[in-house]
Design an enzyme around this catalytic site. Structure first.
Site, mmCIF file in Angstrom:
data_model
loop_
_atom_site.group_PDB
_atom_site.id
_atom_site.type_symbol
_atom_site.label_atom_id
_atom_site.label_comp_id
_atom_site.label_asym_id
_atom_site.label_seq_id
_atom_site.Cartn_x
_atom_site.Cartn_y
_atom_site.Cartn_z
ATOM 1 C CG HIS A 1 6.351 -103.401 -54.484
ATOM 2 N ND1 HIS A 1 6.717 -102.034 -54.613
ATOM 3 C CD2 HIS A 1 5.056 -103.680 -54.142
ATOM 4 C CE1 HIS A 1 5.912 -101.861 -54.566
ATOM 5 N NE2 HIS A 1 4.731 -102.743 -54.022
ATOM 6 C CD GLU B 1 6.394 -98.521 -53.161
ATOM 7 O OE1 GLU B 1 6.718 -99.268 -52.288
ATOM 8 O OE2 GLU B 1 5.244 -98.394 -53.303
ATOM 9 N N GLY C 1 -0.433 -102.823 -49.663
ATOM 10 C CA GLY C 1 0.425 -101.884 -47.993
ATOM 11 C C GLY C 1 -0.210 -101.395 -47.214
ATOM 12 N N GLY C 2 -0.647 -99.923 -47.782
ATOM 13 C CA GLY C 2 -0.650 -99.751 -46.144
ATOM 14 C C GLY C 2 -1.596 -99.683 -45.389
ATOM 15 N N GLY D 1 -1.003 -96.926 -53.492
ATOM 16 C CA GLY D 1 -0.691 -96.073 -52.426
ATOM 17 C C GLY D 1 -2.258 -94.608 -52.388
ATOM 18 C CD GLU E 1 1.827 -104.594 -55.864
ATOM 19 O OE1 GLU E 1 0.773 -104.680 -54.746
ATOM 20 O OE2 GLU E 1 2.710 -104.154 -55.762
ATOM 21 C CG ASN F 1 5.388 -104.552 -50.098
ATOM 22 O OD1 ASN F 1 6.256 -104.106 -49.228
ATOM 23 N ND2 ASN F 1 5.036 -103.786 -50.845
ATOM 24 C CD1 TRP F 2 2.570 -104.864 -42.767
ATOM 25 C CD2 TRP F 2 4.319 -105.328 -41.404
ATOM 26 N NE1 TRP F 2 2.237 -105.563 -42.190
ATOM 27 C CE2 TRP F 2 2.829 -106.334 -41.238
ATOM 28 C CE3 TRP F 2 5.666 -105.624 -40.573
ATOM 29 C CZ2 TRP F 2 2.864 -106.581 -39.940
ATOM 30 C CZ3 TRP F 2 5.555 -106.636 -39.448
ATOM 31 C CH2 TRP F 2 4.159 -107.073 -39.093
ATOM 32 C CE LYS F 3 4.151 -100.553 -50.338
ATOM 33 N NZ LYS F 3 3.057 -99.344 -51.087
ATOM 34 C CB SER G 1 -6.112 -98.786 -53.333
ATOM 35 O OG SER G 1 -5.210 -97.449 -53.087
HETATM 36 P P1 13P Z 1 -1.051 -99.711 -51.267
HETATM 37 O O1 13P Z 1 -2.034 -100.866 -51.082
HETATM 38 O O2 13P Z 1 -0.693 -98.993 -50.078
HETATM 39 O O3 13P Z 1 -1.703 -99.123 -52.220
HETATM 40 O O4 13P Z 1 0.562 -100.375 -51.829
HETATM 41 C C1 13P Z 1 0.124 -101.619 -52.336
HETATM 42 C C2 13P Z 1 1.367 -102.686 -52.663
HETATM 43 O O5 13P Z 1 2.285 -101.773 -53.435
HETATM 44 C C3 13P Z 1 1.773 -103.965 -51.911
HETATM 45 O O6 13P Z 1 2.745 -103.821 -52.354
#
Ligand code: 13P
Length: 253
Positions: free
Chosen positions: A95, A97, A234-235, A173, A167, A9-11, A213
């Site tokens: 998600h 967010e 994510g990151g 994050g 999640e 997930n590149w957000k 994470s």
């Molecule tokens: P991180 O891996 O940056 O914690 O993000 C997780 C995430 O929200 C994947 O959708």
């Protein structure tokens, strides 16, 4: 056997040029992978080019969000019809967010899940508790409610493609990862709830990913437990070497 699924997930990161540079480096690193299904979820403006670039690779491409309607006067939204037209095959739904910053609710998650199934998009439905809910022992209640409302009114026979991503909001994050045991416990709760709603065949076929994470050094441990069927990253998915290493470590379980 549920096939391992590792999704990025590149957000709201990466321009089209940055996405292209990622792919140039990434594809050679995963060319021998047959164990995991790999899905990249770039931002909307990058989606068509990433789909095109991935056409001859064993990598699928998904959106991070969509509206539930096929078309309409909804400024700024993207429809499932548009996603399938450009060749996207997956979509993230609900998600945390989106829930936190854009007022998504379990009810809109339900509408989007129904729509994704109708449009033959593979839905990755995100659920997870906040830290204060975990501290008050409400994790099971939160997950049961999120899963129940998400699946409300859906014919179990249509749920074959369903993917859930657990999640925990406190792990996103933050660098604070759920232990494999915490994740496994949550996944068992989710699978049991799916079984009670849609039957054990659907529950046993549903892949439940862990997200929060995930890094190269914890991916192997997280994905080695029976109820964890992959990861939503994510990151650590923004760097090709790091994401490829996560895939390598998860698949060597
Ligand atoms: P991180 O891996 O940056 O914690 O993000 C997780 C995430 O929200 C994947 O959708």
């Amino acid at each position: 056997m549920r096939k391992l699924l590792i999704a990025a997930n590149w957000k709201m990161y990466k321009t089209p040029a940055e996405s292209a540079a990622f792919l140039t480096n990434f594809f050679p690193l995963v060319k021998d992978n047959t164990t995991a299904e790999i899905v990249l979820c770039p931002a909307m403006p990058c989606l068509p080019a990433v789909v095109e670039a991935a056409r001859d690779e064993s990598v699928s491409v998904g959106a991070q969000n969509m509206h539930w309607l096929s078309e309409g006067a909804y400024t700024g939204e993207t429809s499932p019809t548009m996603l399938t037209a450009i060749g996207a095959t997956h979509v993230l739904i609900g998600h945390s967010e989106r829930r936190q910053y854009f007022n998504e609710t379990d009810t809109t998650v339900n509408l989007k899940l129904k729509s994704a199934l109708v449009h033959s998009l593979i839905p990755i439905v995100c659920v997870g508790e906040h830290l204060n809910e975990r501290e008050r022992n409400l994790t099971a209640d939160v997950l049961n409610l999120q899963v129940s409302v998400a699946l409300e009114g859906i014919d179990p026979a249509s749920l074959g493609p369903l993917v859930i991503a657990y999640e925990p909001v406190w792990a996103i994050g933050t660098g604070r990862t759920a232990t494999p045991e915490i994740a496994e416990g949550a996944h068992k709760i989710i699978r049991a709830r799916i079984a009670s709603i849609a039957g054990s065949d659907v529950a046993n076929a549903t892949r439940i990913l862990y997200g929060g994470s995930v890094k190269p050094d914890n991916a192997g441990k997280l994905c080695c437990l029976g109820d964890i069927d992959g990861a939503l990253v994510g990151g650590a998915s923004l760097d090709p070497a790091s994401f490829a290493q996560i895939i390598a470590n998860a698949t060597s379980r």
